[in-house]
Design an enzyme around this catalytic site. Structure first.
Site, PDB file in Angstrom:
ATOM      1  N   SER A 122      43.462  73.422  15.944  1.00 49.26           N
ATOM      2  CA  SER A 122      45.455  73.401  16.344  1.00 49.26           C
ATOM      3  C   SER A 122      46.054  75.054  15.353  1.00 49.26           C
ATOM      4  O   SER A 122      46.818  75.563  15.458  1.00 49.26           O
ATOM      5  CB  SER A 122      45.680  72.937  16.222  1.00 49.26           C
ATOM      6  OG  SER A 122      45.608  71.613  15.423  1.00 49.26           O
ATOM      7  N   GLU A 163      64.150  70.708  15.684  1.00 49.65           N
ATOM      8  CA  GLU A 163      64.213  69.710  14.577  1.00 49.65           C
ATOM      9  C   GLU A 163      62.684  70.241  13.678  1.00 49.65           C
ATOM     10  O   GLU A 163      62.036  70.671  14.952  1.00 49.65           O
ATOM     11  CB  GLU A 163      64.566  68.255  15.242  1.00 49.65           C
ATOM     12  CG  GLU A 163      63.298  67.522  15.765  1.00 49.65           C
ATOM     13  CD  GLU A 163      63.039  68.133  17.238  1.00 49.65           C
ATOM     14  OE1 GLU A 163      64.156  68.035  18.285  1.00 49.65           O
ATOM     15  OE2 GLU A 163      62.087  68.226  17.695  1.00 49.65           O
ATOM     16  N   LYS A 216      52.225  76.394  17.369  1.00 52.16           N
ATOM     17  CA  LYS A 216      53.360  76.086  17.369  1.00 52.16           C
ATOM     18  C   LYS A 216      53.536  77.524  18.180  1.00 52.16           C
ATOM     19  O   LYS A 216      54.729  77.583  18.964  1.00 52.16           O
ATOM     20  CB  LYS A 216      53.797  75.325  16.796  1.00 52.16           C
ATOM     21  CG  LYS A 216      53.454  74.222  16.330  1.00 52.16           C
ATOM     22  CD  LYS A 216      54.837  73.084  16.189  1.00 52.16           C
ATOM     23  CE  LYS A 216      54.293  71.725  15.772  1.00 52.16           C
ATOM     24  NZ  LYS A 216      52.701  71.381  14.446  1.00 52.16           N
TER      25      LYS A 216
HETATM   26  C1  LIG Z   1      52.451  70.177  14.845  1.00 50.19           C
HETATM   27  C2  LIG Z   1      51.133  70.288  14.512  1.00 50.19           C
HETATM   28  C3  LIG Z   1      50.029  69.220  15.388  1.00 50.19           C
HETATM   29  C4  LIG Z   1      50.596  68.103  16.430  1.00 50.19           C
HETATM   30  O1  LIG Z   1      51.880  68.564  17.181  1.00 50.19           O
HETATM   31  P1  LIG Z   1      50.684  68.701  18.870  1.00 50.19           P
HETATM   32  O2  LIG Z   1      52.431  68.829  19.475  1.00 50.19           O
HETATM   33  O3  LIG Z   1      50.450  67.486  19.415  1.00 50.19           O
HETATM   34  O4  LIG Z   1      49.849  69.679  18.815  1.00 50.19           O
HETATM   35  C5  LIG Z   1      49.071  69.742  15.672  1.00 50.19           C
HETATM   36  N1  LIG Z   1      48.050  70.849  14.641  1.00 50.19           N
HETATM   37  C6  LIG Z   1      49.265  71.427  13.697  1.00 50.19           C
HETATM   38  C7  LIG Z   1      48.356  71.858  12.908  1.00 50.19           C
HETATM   39  C8  LIG Z   1      50.277  71.666  13.944  1.00 50.19           C
HETATM   40  O5  LIG Z   1      51.121  72.029  12.890  1.00 50.19           O
END
Ligand SMILES: *Cc1c(COP(=O)(O)O)cnc(C)c1O
Length: 392
Positions: A376, A111, A89
């Site tokens: 992610s 948000e 993020k």
């Molecule tokens: C917020 C988040 C997501 C989901 O958000 P996307 O916009 O779909 O990437 C996925 N993995 C993690 C670790 C997150 O913090």
């Protein structure tokens, strides 16, 4: 097929900007300037410098040998979990805070659901010395206390959203209401959702993930292209970043993984592509989970980051055109995948990322098939959930 939006922000039938009249000047200002700013030398220099020295990029591309052996394929993990603040993020919040500064904004609005985007936003506001207001559902504030504490320590004002189910959708509604009231605020959206130009802007800022993947794969395998890329999808920003530079390369298989919660047909799910229909949510036309009256159906997933009733318009288009394959994983499958990665690779993934790993056992894999799983985020924030389920 064309994977860049047209001038009005449409990917095929999806996208656009469905916003109240009062917000039109803000959105128009951003639309007129975002590409110019992103492509400017000044922005690129500052963005790349912060990604390198503040976030710690490039994030490693790690060949997971024991995981590869287990599934009979060549599996790499793109380590977004190693970024400052623990997820992808921050790539987006670093980019947007620089854009906000270029536009002369001094106050930032966001948000958040689980609090990950709120933390990433509060972080860059602290870094730049800008005022930060984060709307968060009252229920989420109670569920995600550590992230609320982080945001407060970082100097953000956390405002509880007390309407509806007191979760993300309500926080978004109240953030938009605040934006109408204070239009000189910059609204920093955390995924490839919202009115045009947000989906395209956020995709461009997350595209650094696939830009690095090309270089790293070339170094490690001799080829820029993998056979398959797997990423989880909440709103779709980490997937958009991991897919971005491969969208036109049809030979690269793209797999988007949604959260099936207790099962796609259980009534407790967030598998939007399977359950959703065309509608408008948070300012753009996309697919979303709704009832026969067009009311949003509350999504459910064990993972707060995937618990979203829509997907960004790019993903609706990738689904409709079949450029990406949409799969899903249940809570249980994601938990099992998280325990497995931890045991055999020594990496505790975020619950969201564990959904991407959870489709490996469902695929028909070849030994020389090069797969990149976009990891992610890291699992520190999910430890309580992991420990609770381990003992069951
Ligand atoms: C917020 C988040 C997501 C989901 O958000 P996307 O916009 O779909 O990437 C996925 N993995 C993690 C670790 C997150 O913090």
């Amino acid at each position: 097929m064309k994977f860049q939006p047209d001038n009005n922000g449409y990917y095929g039938q999806f996208g656009g900007a469905f916003i109240p009249e009062l917000l039109y000047p803000n959105v128009k200002e951003l639309e007129d300037n975002y590409i110019k700013i992103i492509e400017s030398e000044e922005f690129q220099e500052e963005y790349k410098d912060l990604l390198k020295h503040y976030v710690g990029r490039p994030s490693p591309l790690y060949l997971a040998k024991r995981l590869s052996e287990k599934y009979g394929a060549t599996i790499y993990l793109k380590r977004e979990d190693l970024n400052h603040t623990g997820a992808h993020k921050v790539n987006n919040t670093i980019g947007q805070i620089l854009i906000a500064k270029h536009l002369g904004k001094t106050k930032i609005l966001a948000e958040t659901g689980a609090g990950q985007h709120g933390v990433a936003t509060a972080t860059v506001c602290a870094l730049m010395g800008l005022e930060c207001v984060v709307f968060m559902g009252e229920t989420d504030i109670q569920r995600q206390a550590p992230n609320v504490a982080r945001m407060k320590m970082l100097g953000a004002k956390v405002v509880p959203a007390t309407s509806g189910s007191k979760t993300l959708k309500d926080a978004t509604n109240e953030a938009i209401r605040y934006w109408i009231q204070y239009p000189d605020t910059y609204y920093l959206i955390g995924s490839v959702v919202g009115p045009h130009p947000y989906p395209d802007m956020v995709a461009r800022l997350q595209a650094v993930i696939s830009e690095e993947m090309k270089v790293q794969l070339k170094e490690q395998t001799g080829k820029e292209n993998p056979d398959t890329i797997i990423a989880c999808v909440g709103g779709g920003s980490n997937a958009a970043g991991a897919f971005y530079h491969y969208l036109e390369d049809k030979e690269v298989e793209l797999i988007a993984v949604e959260a099936a919660g207790l099962g796609v047909s259980s009534g407790e799910s967030a598998a939007t592509s399977q359950l959703g229909e065309v509608g408008v949510i948070h300012g753009s036309k996309t697919i979303l989970m709704q009832d026969e009256y067009g009311q949003i159906v509350e999504p459910y997933s064990i993972s707060a980051g995937l618990d979203y009733p829509g997907v960004g318009p790019l993903h609706a288009y990738l689904h409709e055109t079949k450029r990406a394959t949409f799969m899903n994983a249940t809570d249980k499958e994601a938990l099992d995948a998280a325990y497995e990665l931890t045991k055999i690779e020594g990496i505790i993934p975020a619950l969201e990322s564990a959904h991407a790993l959870a489709v490996l056992p469902k695929m028909d894999l070849q030994k020389d098939q090069v797969i990149v799983v976009n990891l992610s985020g890291r699992g520190d924030k999910d430890l309580e959930t992991y420990i609770k389920h381990l003992s069951q």
